[in-house]
Design an enzyme around this catalytic site. Structure first.
Site, PDB file in Angstrom:
ATOM      1  N   ASP A  44       0.846  -1.154   0.120  1.00 59.95           N
ATOM      2  CA  ASP A  44      -0.092  -0.062  -0.070  1.00 59.95           C
ATOM      3  C   ASP A  44       0.831   1.319  -0.108  1.00 59.95           C
ATOM      4  OD1 ASP A  44      -2.312  -1.275   0.101  1.00 59.95           O
ATOM      5  OD2 ASP A  44      -2.816  -0.963   1.986  1.00 59.95           O
ATOM      6  N   ASP A  97       4.671  -8.870   9.503  1.00 60.97           N
ATOM      7  CA  ASP A  97       4.900  -7.569   9.041  1.00 60.97           C
ATOM      8  C   ASP A  97       6.494  -7.296   8.495  1.00 60.97           C
ATOM      9  OD1 ASP A  97       2.463  -6.954   9.964  1.00 60.97           O
ATOM     10  OD2 ASP A  97       2.949  -6.350  12.104  1.00 60.97           O
ATOM     11  N   ASP A 125       9.111  -6.035   9.586  1.00 64.16           N
ATOM     12  CA  ASP A 125      10.163  -6.024  10.393  1.00 64.16           C
ATOM     13  C   ASP A 125      10.595  -7.239  11.095  1.00 64.16           C
ATOM     14  OD1 ASP A 125       8.095  -5.609  11.826  1.00 64.16           O
ATOM     15  OD2 ASP A 125       8.874  -4.723  13.538  1.00 64.16           O
ATOM     16  N   ASP A 138      -6.574  -7.837  14.349  1.00 66.53           N
ATOM     17  CA  ASP A 138      -5.836  -9.149  14.436  1.00 66.53           C
ATOM     18  C   ASP A 138      -6.621  -9.580  15.800  1.00 66.53           C
ATOM     19  OD1 ASP A 138      -4.708  -7.266  16.044  1.00 66.53           O
ATOM     20  OD2 ASP A 138      -2.496  -7.808  15.871  1.00 66.53           O
TER      21      ASP A 138
END
Length: 496
Positions: A93, A148, A150, A241
């Site tokens: 995105d 994610d 990281d 989540d």
């Protein structure tokens, strides 16, 4: 006396709620210790049989990840899993120059034989939840692993997690987060300390007794059928989540938590990044309490004890509001204590609530000992870290209380991503990170004022009363003074 009565009532209720939460944590500790004695007897897929290896889709939801994008893609490309049973979706995105570099990187990986797609949306509706939902429409996998930007899963990660889905009632397998930059600073150490408590004591303590746990947004795998059965991803809270986790478990899907499977990740190294993450998590928790409370209470599928633990789980972030109320009212309470002698028995009784701190101290020590081992050296390290953590956590209490109140009253806000840095050693620097916001929030000014307020509380200990001072709340006010001072000065130097 009306004002004094109101202060006493609010102060007492807040302390009672903190004690209730502490007792729940103690129950989770007993569950955790009991679970450690039990062997896992799960039936697993036989990965030596190609017929039992299922198709998996890895989803990588990303947004403007200049500093970690290359590392993420190169790491995922190392995943040890049959290429004909694996696809990777880069759900991008982004609105900056990383769109081009990511597309180029994906094309290079395609040439190695990886089934990897660069998926773009015309708008960011639903933020992360919207991106995951969009990717799910075309996902080929029976199981959806999510990371994610990281996170750095090890090559054998899928082989450690996917086999548990042989149990057809399991909807999610979640792994424990590791911290590649745990020792970078005091800030990263206390974040790791808090997350370790969640990923040992809380996740194991709940999961071992069949209470509700949550998928942590990353480093876990969903059964695609579970996502769809639970109503798919929804973007009406900041913690999509937690929302989907509760909807799935209310439909009787089981979650499997793997404490022994660690997925390394990077902790925020700048307090502004930690603040944005904390705000999102705490506001999202309150939003989910608002959304899920009646569904949990009225469910006929779960026990009263699971309902209680579920409600306390959803109220986790609200504990910051209780802590903040106790902190703010502690100085007026000091005056009341010394002005109204007939209330002294009330204050004797209220000293009982130091038990909450003792319970937290014991619970977190058991967690710390499990990770680092026992011994005097580790215990003294733990004592320092525990009180440092508590002080800084209280320093965040204004910021997090605002998030909680906004969540409970239904005030909507954008999903603010946590900036990533690709920093693990002191030689690395976060200076110049283009994603950091440059202005100082008004909240920081109030945090500076609160530092002075609790400094005044320290002064009062020496001068109040007729007996040469009252030092009962001195340690509490010292921790608050240090905590708000740390958050204030760190926020000024890193911007927010």
């Amino acid at each position: 006396m009306i004002l004094e009565t109101l202060i006493i009532v609010v102060y007492t209720i807040a302390l009672l709620l903190i004690l209730l939460y502490a007792l729940a944590q103690l129950n989770l500790l007993f569950n955790y210790l009991s679970a450690k004695k039990n062997k896992d007897t799960s039936e697993l897929f036989d990965f030596s049989n190609p017929e039992e290896i299922p198709f998996v889709t890895i989803q990588l939801p990303v947004y403007n990840e200049m500093y970690v994008m290359e590392r993420l893609l190169d790491n995922i490309a190392l995943m040890d899993y049959p290429k004909d049973k694996l696809e990777i979706q880069v759900l991008d995105d982004s609105t900056d120059e990383t769109v081009i570099t990511t597309a180029e990187h994906v094309e290079r990986l395609k040439k190695t034989g990886l089934d990897i797609q660069h998926i773009r949306r015309t708008d960011r509706s639903g933020f992360k939840a919207g991106a995951l939902k969009e990717g799910l429409k075309i996902a080929k996998g029976e199981y959806i692993a999510i990371f994610d930007a990281d996170f750095l899963p090890k090559p054998n990660w899928l082989k450690q997690t996917i086999p548990y889905f042989k149990d057809e009632e399991i909807g999610v397998v979640q792994t424990r987060w590791g911290h590649i930059n745990r020792n970078y600073s005091i800030l990263t150490k206390i974040q790791a300390f808090a997350l370790d408590a969640h990923f040992t004591l809380e996740q194991v303590g709940r999961n071992s007794k069949g209470h509700f746990i949550n998928f942590n947004g990353t480093a876990g795998v969903w059964r695609k059928a579970c996502i769809l059965d639970a109503g798919n991803w929804e973007g009406d809270t900041l913690t999509e989540d937690l929302d989907l986790s509760y909807r799935a478990q209310l439909k009787n899907w089981k979650f499997k938590y793997l404490e022994d499977v660690e997925t390394p990740a990077e902790l925020p190294v700048v307090i502004s990044a930690a603040r944005s993450q904390q705000f999102r998590w705490n506001k999202g928790g309150a939003e989910n309490f608002r959304k899920m409370m009646w569904r949990v209470l009225t469910s006929k599928n779960i026990s009263p004890k699971t309902k209680l633990h579920g409600l306390l789980h959803l109220l986790n972030s609200t504990m910051f509001l209780n802590v903040f109320l106790v902190a703010i009212l502690s100085i007026p309470m000091l005056y009341i204590k010394n002005e109204y002698a007939h209330l002294r028995f009330y204050f004797y009784f209220m000293s009982f609530f130091v038990l909450s701190t003792i319970i937290f101290f014991v619970c977190y020590w058991m967690m710390f000992r499990e990770i680092y081992g026992a011994g005097f050296k580790n215990f003294f390290s733990y004592v320092f870290l525990f009180f440092t953590f508590f002080s800084i956590a209280m320093g965040f209490s204004l910021h997090n209380s605002i998030a909680v109140i906004e969540g409970h009253i239904g005030k909507r806000s954008e999903f603010i991503r946590t900036p990533k840095f690709n920093i693990s050693t002191l030689k690395d620097t976060w200076k110049g990170n283009k994603y950091l916001r440059k202005k100082v929030s008004m909240n920081v000014i109030f945090e500076g004022a609160l530092m002075l307020y609790f400094g005044f509380g320290l002064y009062l200990a020496f001068v109040i009363g007729d007996q040469g001072g009252d030092f009962g709340l001195f340690p509490f006010h010292l921790m608050l003074f240090v905590g708000f001072g740390y958050v204030f000065f760190q926020s000024l130097t890193s911007k927010v």
